[in-house]
Design a protein around this motif. Structure first.
Motif, short mmCIF file in Angstrom:
data_model
loop_
_atom_site.label_atom_id
_atom_site.label_comp_id
_atom_site.label_asym_id
_atom_site.label_seq_id
_atom_site.Cartn_x
_atom_site.Cartn_y
_atom_site.Cartn_z
N ALA A 125 0.82 -1.23 0.00
CA ALA A 125 0.00 0.00 0.00
C ALA A 125 0.84 1.27 0.00
CB ALA A 125 -0.93 -0.01 1.21
N GLY A 126 2.16 1.13 0.06
CA GLY A 126 3.02 2.31 0.12
C GLY A 126 2.90 3.06 1.43
N ARG A 127 2.64 2.33 2.53
CA ARG A 127 2.48 2.95 3.85
C ARG A 127 3.41 2.28 4.87
NH1 ARG A 127 -2.63 1.60 6.01
NH2 ARG A 127 -2.26 3.21 7.57
N PRO A 128 4.71 2.32 4.65
CA PRO A 128 5.60 1.65 5.60
C PRO A 128 5.57 2.33 6.96
CG PRO A 128 6.85 3.06 4.13
CD PRO A 128 5.45 3.05 3.60
N PRO A 129 5.69 1.55 8.03
CA PRO A 129 5.77 2.17 9.36
C PRO A 129 7.14 2.81 9.56
CG PRO A 129 6.12 -0.17 9.56
CD PRO A 129 5.80 0.08 8.11
N ARG A 130 7.21 3.74 10.47
CA ARG A 130 8.48 4.38 10.77
C ARG A 130 9.34 3.50 11.68
NH1 ARG A 130 11.25 7.93 8.14
NH2 ARG A 130 9.34 9.18 7.88
N ALA A 131 8.70 2.69 12.56
CA ALA A 131 9.45 1.86 13.50
C ALA A 131 8.55 0.74 13.99
CB ALA A 131 9.96 2.69 14.68
#
Length: 377
Positions: A125-131
């Motif tokens: 979805a092109g929504r990677p988490p930051r951490a």
């Protein structure tokens, strides 16, 4: 009347007074000093971390760790749902959103399969988490190898919340030292205590150096007071670090005592129908910071809450397993993956008194109450 039995009370020995007296004699009472420096160095050697920074709490350590791996407003952070709110609050301090990951049953910690599913879905979805914040629960490490591998594939830093797990192991390594940063807590109920305090560790020297600056109000290197970024008052006092140095010397004794408590409970209660203790996963040592079990009402004859209230009537403190974060009113609007395992553990789970200073008579009091509940039903 017998004294109240607490869930996990501080356990001080004979060493703390000498270290504290030394701090007073030297007049180092401020949030810096030789005991702080020594505590950091001794703790780093104890856990095998290259760099360590003593701070005012584990929450402060987690806040700094998340900020320094780049978490900010609008970001998403994947985090264990079965935990205390202090694992999640710093995400919100930074304006980011938690995304809750359910537990697996082998250790009650973050499920690596669900984490992988969430990371892959977000990549598509092109929504990677930051951490990712992985919590090591009740003194037991999460299954770190698949968690770290999944996060490395997706380029996501891992921050380990080892607040409850000092003294545990994972395949011969120390939880809290395997990610980008790790945090520990020395709150009054922890396996060792400084009254209040925490530690941030990392293999990244620059991260620790920057954390030190932020923890001391972000003062720039200048003869006057100059600030180019916002800072915090997060340093540990020299007096509390003195207590921590003494406590660190008896860490293995404290682990042994808590594991002995667990062994006693298992022998006395493990055969009761419907009673199941938190498992020790095959990958390492569980410190049994808290001895935790589940109660199947249909088989035991009473639910977890009936047992807890019976203990309370006898002036014995017991607590439910952590209420999952996705069920908390303050976090109910945020995303989650799974949740039924954590919900079941909360519904049926109970933490028994587990302090390393419990006496044989106190352990027997706890056991007698639990057995009496079953016998009455």
């Amino acid at each position: 009347m017998p004294q109240r039995i607490h869930l996990s009370s501080p356990h001080l020995g004979g060493l703390e007074r000498g270290y504290v007296d030394e701090a007073f004699a030297s007049n180092w009472i401020a949030p810096l000093g030789p005991h702080v420096d020594a505590f950091q160095a001794e703790f780093a050697r104890c856990v095998g971390a290259p760099h360590a920074l003593a701070l005012s709490s584990g929450t402060a350590a987690l806040h700094l760790a998340l900020q320094l791996v780049g978490v900010g407003p609008g970001d998403d952070v994947l985090v264990s749902t079965l935990t205390f709110s202090a694992s999640v609050n710093p995400i919100r301090y930074l304006g980011a959103s938690p995304v809750f990951i359910d537990s697996e049953r082998d250790s009650w910690n973050m499920d690596p399969v669900l984490l992988e599913e969430e990371l892959e879905a977000r990549a598509r979805a092109g929504r990677p988490p930051r951490a990712v914040v992985v919590v090591h629960l009740y003194g037991q490490s999460a299954d770190l190898d698949p968690i770290l591998a999944a996060c490395e594939r997706h380029g996501v830093p891992v921050v380990e919340d080892a607040a409850e797990a000092l003294g545990s192991t994972y395949k011969g390594r120390v939880p809290g030292t395997l990610g980008k940063a790790g945090i520990y807590s020395f709150n009054g109920n922890k396996i060792i205590t400084t009254s209040g305090g925490g530690m941030l560790v990392s293999p990244d020297e620059e991260l620790i150096r920057h954390a030190l600056k932020l923890a001391t109000q972000a003062r720039d290197a200048a003869p006057h007071y100059q600030h180019s970024e916002i800072g915090y008052n997060y340093r540990l006092s020299n007096v509390l670090a003195a207590i921590g140095r003494a406590q660190l010397r008896v860490l293995e004794d404290r682990v042994a005592a808590r594991r002995a408590n667990h062994t006693y409970y298992v022998r006395a209660l493990g055969a009761l129908p419907g009673v199941t203790f938190m498992p020790e996963a095959p990958w390492g040592r569980h410190t049994r910071w808290l001895t935790t079990l589940t109660v199947d009402p249909a088989r035991f004859g009473a639910d977890r809450e009936a047992v807890r209230l019976a203990l309370e009537r006898e002036d014995i403190e017991a607590r439910p397993v952590w209420k999952p974060m996705h069920l908390q009113p303050v976090f109910s609007a945020f995303e989650r993956r799974g949740g039924h395992v954590a919900e079941e553990l909360f519904r049926n789970g109970l933490c028994l008194p587990s302090g390393s200073n419990l006496t044989a008579d106190e352990l027997a009091r706890v056991v007698n109450v639990v057995r009496a509940v079953h016998q009455r039903r």
